[in-house]
Design an enzyme around this catalytic site. Sequence first.
Site, mmCIF file in Angstrom:
data_model
loop_
_atom_site.group_PDB
_atom_site.id
_atom_site.type_symbol
_atom_site.label_atom_id
_atom_site.label_comp_id
_atom_site.label_asym_id
_atom_site.label_seq_id
_atom_site.Cartn_x
_atom_site.Cartn_y
_atom_site.Cartn_z
ATOM 1 N N ASN A 69 0.839 -1.212 0.000
ATOM 2 C CA ASN A 69 0.000 0.000 0.000
ATOM 3 C C ASN A 69 0.870 1.258 0.000
ATOM 4 O O ASN A 69 1.949 1.294 0.595
ATOM 5 C CB ASN A 69 -1.013 -0.002 1.158
ATOM 6 C CG ASN A 69 -0.410 -0.087 2.542
ATOM 7 O OD1 ASN A 69 0.643 -0.672 2.731
ATOM 8 N ND2 ASN A 69 -1.088 0.492 3.520
ATOM 9 N N GLU B 167 0.376 5.394 0.496
ATOM 10 C CA GLU B 167 -0.558 6.456 0.897
ATOM 11 C C GLU B 167 -0.083 7.816 0.392
ATOM 12 O O GLU B 167 1.046 7.959 -0.081
ATOM 13 C CB GLU B 167 -0.740 6.425 2.417
ATOM 14 C CG GLU B 167 -1.376 5.105 2.857
ATOM 15 C CD GLU B 167 -1.684 5.021 4.339
ATOM 16 O OE1 GLU B 167 -1.259 5.905 5.116
ATOM 17 O OE2 GLU B 167 -2.358 4.038 4.729
ATOM 18 N N CYS C 1 -4.195 0.536 -2.345
ATOM 19 C CA CYS C 1 -4.021 -0.655 -1.508
ATOM 20 C C CYS C 1 -2.921 -1.556 -2.095
ATOM 21 O O CYS C 1 -2.631 -1.509 -3.298
ATOM 22 C CB CYS C 1 -5.315 -1.462 -1.445
ATOM 23 S SG CYS C 1 -6.666 -0.641 -0.582
ATOM 24 N N GLU D 289 -2.922 -4.854 -2.634
ATOM 25 C CA GLU D 289 -3.310 -5.863 -3.621
ATOM 26 C C GLU D 289 -3.596 -5.242 -4.976
ATOM 27 O O GLU D 289 -3.297 -5.820 -6.009
ATOM 28 C CB GLU D 289 -4.491 -6.718 -3.132
ATOM 29 C CG GLU D 289 -5.718 -5.977 -2.680
ATOM 30 C CD GLU D 289 -5.651 -5.560 -1.201
ATOM 31 O OE1 GLU D 289 -4.633 -4.971 -0.809
ATOM 32 O OE2 GLU D 289 -6.623 -5.784 -0.470
ATOM 33 N N CYS E 261 -10.566 -4.559 0.832
ATOM 34 C CA CYS E 261 -11.684 -3.613 0.697
ATOM 35 C C CYS E 261 -12.514 -3.962 -0.551
ATOM 36 O O CYS E 261 -12.084 -4.736 -1.414
ATOM 37 C CB CYS E 261 -11.168 -2.180 0.622
ATOM 38 S SG CYS E 261 -10.398 -1.755 -0.956
ATOM 39 N N CYS F 226 -10.883 -3.313 -4.008
ATOM 40 C CA CYS F 226 -9.884 -4.327 -4.400
ATOM 41 C C CYS F 226 -10.562 -5.620 -4.841
ATOM 42 O O CYS F 226 -10.102 -6.285 -5.770
ATOM 43 C CB CYS F 226 -8.919 -4.594 -3.257
ATOM 44 S SG CYS F 226 -7.723 -3.259 -3.048
HETATM 45 N N1 THU Z 1 -5.220 -1.506 2.724
HETATM 46 C C1 THU Z 1 -4.641 -2.366 1.836
HETATM 47 O O1 THU Z 1 -3.574 -2.088 1.290
HETATM 48 N N2 THU Z 1 -5.268 -3.527 1.572
HETATM 49 C C2 THU Z 1 -6.371 -3.975 2.225
HETATM 50 O O2 THU Z 1 -6.811 -5.077 1.943
HETATM 51 C C3 THU Z 1 -7.020 -3.134 3.231
HETATM 52 C C4 THU Z 1 -6.480 -1.757 3.380
HETATM 53 C C5 THU Z 1 -4.513 -0.279 3.048
HETATM 54 C C6 THU Z 1 -5.119 0.995 2.579
HETATM 55 C C7 THU Z 1 -4.538 1.990 3.531
HETATM 56 O O3 THU Z 1 -3.237 2.363 3.084
HETATM 57 C C8 THU Z 1 -4.368 1.206 4.814
HETATM 58 O O4 THU Z 1 -4.408 -0.166 4.450
HETATM 59 C C9 THU Z 1 -5.428 1.493 5.866
HETATM 60 O O5 THU Z 1 -6.677 1.367 5.338
#
Ligand code: THU
Length: 160
Positions: free
Chosen positions: A62, A64, A73, A75, A112, A115
């Site tokens: 991930n 940000e 994210c 995945e 989420c 994804c």
């Molecule tokens: N996130 C992911 O990378 N994958 C997931 O399956 C759930 C959430 C990340 C998004 C964000 O950077 C952090 O986790 C918190 O939500």
Amino acid sequence: MECKEIKIAYLEYGSIDELPQEEKELAKAAVKAANASYAPYSNFNVGAAVRLEDGTIVPGANQENDAFPSGICAERSAMYAAGAHYPDKAVRELAIVGGPNHTICDDPATPCGACRQVMAQFQKKAGKPMKVILAGAKKVWVFQKVDDILPLIFTSLDNK
Ligand code: THU
């Protein structure tokens, strides 16, 4: 009126080490990929790894951003990297692992909705089921196809 139910099936293991060899390898690649997570806002670090039909493993993590919606994210970053670098190779499996401050949650971090929809598209493009491995420290779940974590997948009518 009829009350209907949808049942989903998945396998549960007690740890990554209990997984069959190929799945274990992919889950470990996701753990390694989490080192590249950039999550200064949520401090929730996620790693992912996809395996292509020829065995190639593509990692993702991930990322940000100050402008929150611009982040992505783990995945999705792995799947899109696979799509960008190997457009003609089908994605067969995806592993995801995450937790706060570079730890791994006991229960698997579940993907989420956005994804899951992207997984559905990659599975559709592949034309074959895509296995999804969600790895926690004390529970690891294996879904044989995306439909099992996204029941009633959206597909445009002309694709049905
Ligand atoms: N996130 C992911 O990378 N994958 C997931 O399956 C759930 C959430 C990340 C998004 C964000 O950077 C952090 O986790 C918190 O939500």
